[in-house]
Design an enzyme around this catalytic site. Structure first.
Site, PDB file in Angstrom:
ATOM      1  CE1 TYR A 140      -3.308   2.843   0.373  1.00  0.00           C
ATOM      2  CE2 TYR A 140      -2.825   2.932   2.717  1.00  0.00           C
ATOM      3  CZ  TYR A 140      -3.471   3.441   1.612  1.00  0.00           C
ATOM      4  OH  TYR A 140      -4.281   4.548   1.728  1.00  0.00           O
ATOM      5  CG  ASP A 148      -4.150   1.807  -3.443  1.00  0.00           C
ATOM      6  OD1 ASP A 148      -3.669   2.347  -4.465  1.00  0.00           O
ATOM      7  OD2 ASP A 148      -4.919   2.385  -2.666  1.00  0.00           O
TER       8      ASP A 148
END
Length: 266
Positions: free
Chosen positions: A116, A156
């Site tokens: 992330y 992500d």
């Protein structure tokens, strides 16, 4: 091996606040064909995460997590149907060891990482922090390639790589997530051997997008960003046979502002 990645935008929200009897993260997990699921932005400590995922764990999923160092932020995890052979937290940088942005596991014959990246903000300390994290991840990815084992980093990445990866690219050329230096960083990673398997399987198309703002008509108009990637080592990437974004049919059926991205490796 089937691998899914999804930013859950808060594990407790994905499980409870946006759930009904037939919607939400837990029903999705129950129906999923994935062998490994990478989660980002859990926003929960280990105890809260285990509590939220208790039904899935009772169904046999194994859980490894890196909790955030700041309450209510970050947090990454991996769910696997097979036991973990090893779990490593952090990309190897002391600064980010406890930020809850990187976890790496060995399972099902491969190394799988849930990543992330920070959102960043152009020309601020937030962007400089993002760049330091990018550097740490790049160093770890080089080490994984050198080992020669099958590996895939999912998550992500908070960067749209090309104009095909963001609907409104002209309005975002000076904003974090589409800055030239960020996009070049992804290009450079791929030049070392890492493969964006979704793009390889879906060349020359817009998207498929994986994030849409909750606001306005972004979802209905498919005005999204493709920022959730599977970057696979060359040998594993060669075995990727299908990739799909599990986009909800309707705005009201979403349980995150991201959609799960699933890749099947033969």
């Amino acid at each position: 091996m089937i691998v899914t990645t999804v930013n859950v935008n808060g594990i407790r929200a994905a499980v409870k606040q946006r759930s009904t009897e037939n919607l939400g993260l837990l029903p999705w997990l129950k129906d999923s064909t994935a062998d490994v699921v990478c989660l980002q932005e859990t926003r929960a400590d280990d105890e809260q995460l285990a509590e939220a995922l208790a039904p899935a764990l009772a169904d046999g999923w194994h859980l490894a997590a890196a909790e955030p160092h700041v309450k209510g932020r970050n947090g990454v995890a991996v769910l696997s149907r097979a036991p973990f052979d090893a779990v490593r937290i952090g990309p190897g940088s002391e600064e980010f060891a406890e930020h809850g942005r990187y976890i790496e596991v060995d399972t099902a014959g491969a190394t799988v990482a849930s990543v992330y990246l920070p959102t960043g903000e152009a020309e601020t300390e937030r962007q400089r922090e993002k760049e330091r994290f990018m550097s740490a991840v790049e160093t770890r990815m080089a080490a994984l390639l050198a080992q020669g084992d099958d590996a895939v980093l999912c998550g992500d990445w908070n960067i749209a790589h090309t104009e095909s990866d963001i609907k409104a690219w002209k309005a975002n050329v000076k904003k974090a997530g589409f800055l030239p230096a960020e996009r070049q960083w992804l290009t450079d990673l791929m030049s070392t051997g890492w493969v964006d398997v979704v793009r390889r399987l879906h060349p020359d198309v817009a998207g498929p997008y994986s994030w849409w703002s909750w606001r306005g008509k972004a979802f209905d108009n498919d005005a999204g960003w493709r920022i959730d990637y599977h970057l696979a080592s060359p040998g594993l990437a060669a075995r990727a046979v299908s990739a799909r974004v599990e986009r909800a049919e309707l705005y009201a059926l979403r349980w995150s502002d991201h959609a799960p991205v699933t890749v099947e490796f033969a």
